[in-house]
Motif scaffolding. Structure first.
Motif, PDB file in Angstrom:
ATOM      1  N   ALA A 208       7.446   1.211  -8.139  1.00  0.00           N
ATOM      2  CA  ALA A 208       7.984   0.512  -7.141  1.00  0.00           C
ATOM      3  C   ALA A 208       9.045  -0.289  -7.377  1.00  0.00           C
ATOM      4  N   ARG A 209       8.991  -0.862  -8.733  1.00  0.00           N
ATOM      5  CA  ARG A 209      10.285  -1.620  -9.149  1.00  0.00           C
ATOM      6  C   ARG A 209      11.407  -0.719  -9.363  1.00  0.00           C
ATOM      7  N   ALA A 212      12.871  -0.414  -5.940  1.00  0.00           N
ATOM      8  CA  ALA A 212      13.717  -1.569  -5.726  1.00  0.00           C
ATOM      9  C   ALA A 212      14.992  -1.622  -6.381  1.00  0.00           C
ATOM     10  N   LYS A 216      18.892  -1.571  -4.982  1.00  0.00           N
ATOM     11  CA  LYS A 216      19.702  -2.623  -5.041  1.00  0.00           C
ATOM     12  C   LYS A 216      20.999  -2.197  -5.811  1.00  0.00           C
ATOM     13  N   ASP A 239      14.980  -6.110  -9.768  1.00  0.00           N
ATOM     14  CA  ASP A 239      14.109  -5.293  -9.471  1.00  0.00           C
ATOM     15  C   ASP A 239      12.824  -6.155  -8.570  1.00  0.00           C
ATOM     16  N   ARG A 240      13.356  -7.268  -8.019  1.00  0.00           N
ATOM     17  CA  ARG A 240      12.291  -7.991  -7.227  1.00  0.00           C
ATOM     18  C   ARG A 240      12.360  -7.721  -5.686  1.00  0.00           C
ATOM     19  N   THR A 241      11.392  -8.016  -4.993  1.00  0.00           N
ATOM     20  CA  THR A 241      11.065  -7.814  -3.757  1.00  0.00           C
ATOM     21  C   THR A 241      11.843  -8.881  -2.928  1.00  0.00           C
ATOM     22  N   GLU A 243      10.252 -10.706  -0.740  1.00  0.00           N
ATOM     23  CA  GLU A 243       9.447 -11.686  -0.714  1.00  0.00           C
ATOM     24  C   GLU A 243       9.243 -12.568  -2.065  1.00  0.00           C
ATOM     25  N   GLU A 244       9.358 -11.917  -3.156  1.00  0.00           N
ATOM     26  CA  GLU A 244       9.580 -12.610  -4.332  1.00  0.00           C
ATOM     27  C   GLU A 244      10.595 -13.600  -4.661  1.00  0.00           C
TER      28      GLU A 244
END
Length: 537
Positions: A208-209, A212, A216, A239-241, A243-244
């Motif tokens: 998942a990371r 992302a 990006k 690598d953050r979403t 929401e994060e």
């Protein structure tokens, strides 16, 4: 660094055990014969270290801070005396003073270059592995805490042994240098993981990371190819979403908009007018009024960092004393009004709220006696302690000594370019901004984001303004996302008297406040002109 599970082979060394001990204790010496005077100095250093080992952690921190302050004042006094001595015979006294200051900076740099930080690196790796099972951490706050602990035990440089690397304006020892925006051809996820020490709990999380990150990276490359005035790059946030990333934005919007003027306790000495003249550029870093860039960690504590940093700067300009002040004290001891439904702490706040609370509590302690923990704990929930604060003259009058006074604050006229410019000539400001497009900023004059409907959600420190060689006017912003973000932790934001205004359509997002407005006019790039605040010290 030593690979996990292997030990470094002992290397031949000509360093004596006494010299090695002095290096560990932070006593830097040139290689020379052990004359009686040097033996006496070594004995004295060993004695002082034994005394230090008997101190409590708080006593050691206080002693190191006092010693560092004394050494700095001695250096500054010597520099000023030399400047006064030679300026009389000089055709240009300012050049003489600048030259002497350059010599002082070079002397400090030379001492740092002589320090062998290899031993600290090895011990830090062992400690981090023991605590986390990995030699590199995504959460640099945890690693920096371990580094600070080792420096307190005598590892590393003599100057700064009570600060982690990032607070001294250097990359953390726990991470590697990042690839720049113009070096991204062929860049890939595994290289990113190595550079930023990324460790993931499961294969699913890693996948998942990576997705992302790849999304990006594609956006970053596309932006940079378009020839914009600012460049985007990769950093520890790539690598953050979404929401994060939103967690980093700790401005309490509802409180800001509904009580913008009610909390102001003073007004500028006189109204600002367009006819007033201001310097062509201001950079308070060059005046020594700004501490190193910091790291708020995984907590919406930006409002406490911008608030504390601006007290640091204004206190320095008043007293000549520059010190790191406690963000954690503001987090722990500043609840939001119930009428706004806010929680304070990592849940968000405003600079005005912080300053009024500090006024009621009698001031703000230093980082040394009330250290920052919110970036290293789940949610950052800790309890307010140490009240009542001890006074500046009698620091032991309370459980925690204050290091600076705060008697109120000034909130500038909303959306006034002239008010912001003139206030900046007197010192840095805390300002509210829309940071939605900031996460991958690397360099240049930023002009992106949502201009029609900005959403103020973040607090930063405004430390100056200027113009690039190409003629682009900018505000100089200091963020709290580590020195690995932006230009060493700083950002240039486009500046214009005629900057367009937008409308924040949802100022009551969140828990809301009684009597808040339905919409709010917000002016300046990223809304930077709407909310300028500085403390009265």
């Amino acid at each position: 660094m030593v690979p996990l599970g292997k030990e470094r082979a002992p290397a031949p060394s000509t360093t004596s055990s006494a010299q090695h001990s002095r290096r560990r204790a932070g006593v830097i010496r040139q290689a020379q014969p052990e004359a009686p005077g040097h033996q006496l100095a070594a004995s004295h250093a060993a004695s002082e270290k034994r005394k230090a080992n008997k101190m409590t952690p708080m006593e050691r921190r206080a002693k190191r801070a006092a010693d560092e302050k004394r050494r700095w004042h001695e250096k500054r006094k010597a520099t000023r005396e030399s400047a006064a001595k030679f300026s009389m015979a000089s055709e240009d006294p300012e050049k003489v003073i600048a030259s002497l200051l350059d010599e002082l900076v070079a002397e400090v740099a030379e001492v740092r270059d002589e320090v062998d930080e290899g031993e600290l690196q090895e011990e830090l790796e062992k400690l981090v592995i023991a605590r986390s099972g990995s030699p590199l951490l995504e959460d640099t706050g945890t690693c920096e805490a371990a580094e600070l602990e080792l420096r307190a035990d005598g590892y590393g440089a003599a100057r700064g042994d009570d600060e982690p690397s990032s607070k001294r304006g250097r990359d953390s020892l726990c991470t590697l240098a990042a690839t720049r925006w113009h070096e991204l051809d062929g860049y890939h996820f595994e290289r990113y993981r190595q550079e930023f020490g990324k460790m993931y709990a499961t294969a699913e999380e890693a996948a998942a990371r990576e997705a992302a990150f790849n999304k990006k990276l594609k956006e970053v490359r596309s932006h940079n190819a378009a020839g914009h005035s600012w460049k985007r790059g990769v950093n520890h946030l790539t690598d953050r979403t979404p929401e994060e990333l939103s967690v980093l934005h700790g401005l309490d919007r509802a409180l800001l908009f509904s009580q913008k003027h009610a909390l102001s306790t003073a007004k500028p000495a006189r109204p600002f007018t367009k006819a007033d003249e201001v310097p062509s550029g201001v950079d308070w870093r060059r005046q020594g009024a700004v501490t190193p860039v910091k790291n708020q960690g995984h907590c919406g504590s930006c409002w406490t960092f911008a608030s504390a940093e601006t007290v640091e700067s204004r206190w320095f300009l008043k007293t000549g004393e520059l010190q790191d002040l406690s963000e954690q004290f503001i987090l722990d001891c500043t609840p939001n009004p119930h009428a706004c439904g806010g929680t304070g702490g990592c849940g968000g706040g405003t600079a005005a709220l912080a300053y009024e609370r500090l006024k009621a509590l009698g001031g703000l302690p230093s980082e040394w006696v009330y250290p920052y923990l919110a970036g290293q704990t789940s949610g950052g929930d800790t309890k307010c302690h140490g009240l009542p604060l001890g006074g500046l003259e009698q620091p032991h009058g309370g459980a925690v000594a204050k290091a600076a006074n705060v008697s109120g604050h000034v909130s500038l006229e909303p959306n006034s370019y002239d008010a912001v410019m003139h206030a900046l000539t007197a010192g840095p400001l805390a300002v509210s901004v829309d940071a939605g497009g900031w996460h991958d900023y690397e360099e240049g004059v930023f002009g992106g984001g949502n201009h029609s409907h900005p959403r103020l959600d973040h607090l930063v420190q405004l430390v100056g303004y200027g113009t690039t060689p190409a003629g682009a006017d900018y505000f100089l912003v200091r963020n709290s996302w580590t020195p690995r973000w932006g230009e060493g932790g700083y950002m240039k934001v486009a500046r214009s008297r005629d900057a367009p205004c937008g409308v924040d359509l949802h100022p009551m997002d969140g828990d809301g406040c009684k009597g808040g407005p339905a919409t709010v006019k917000v002016c300046g790039q990223s809304g930077i002109l709407y909310d300028g605040v500085y403390p009265l010290v």
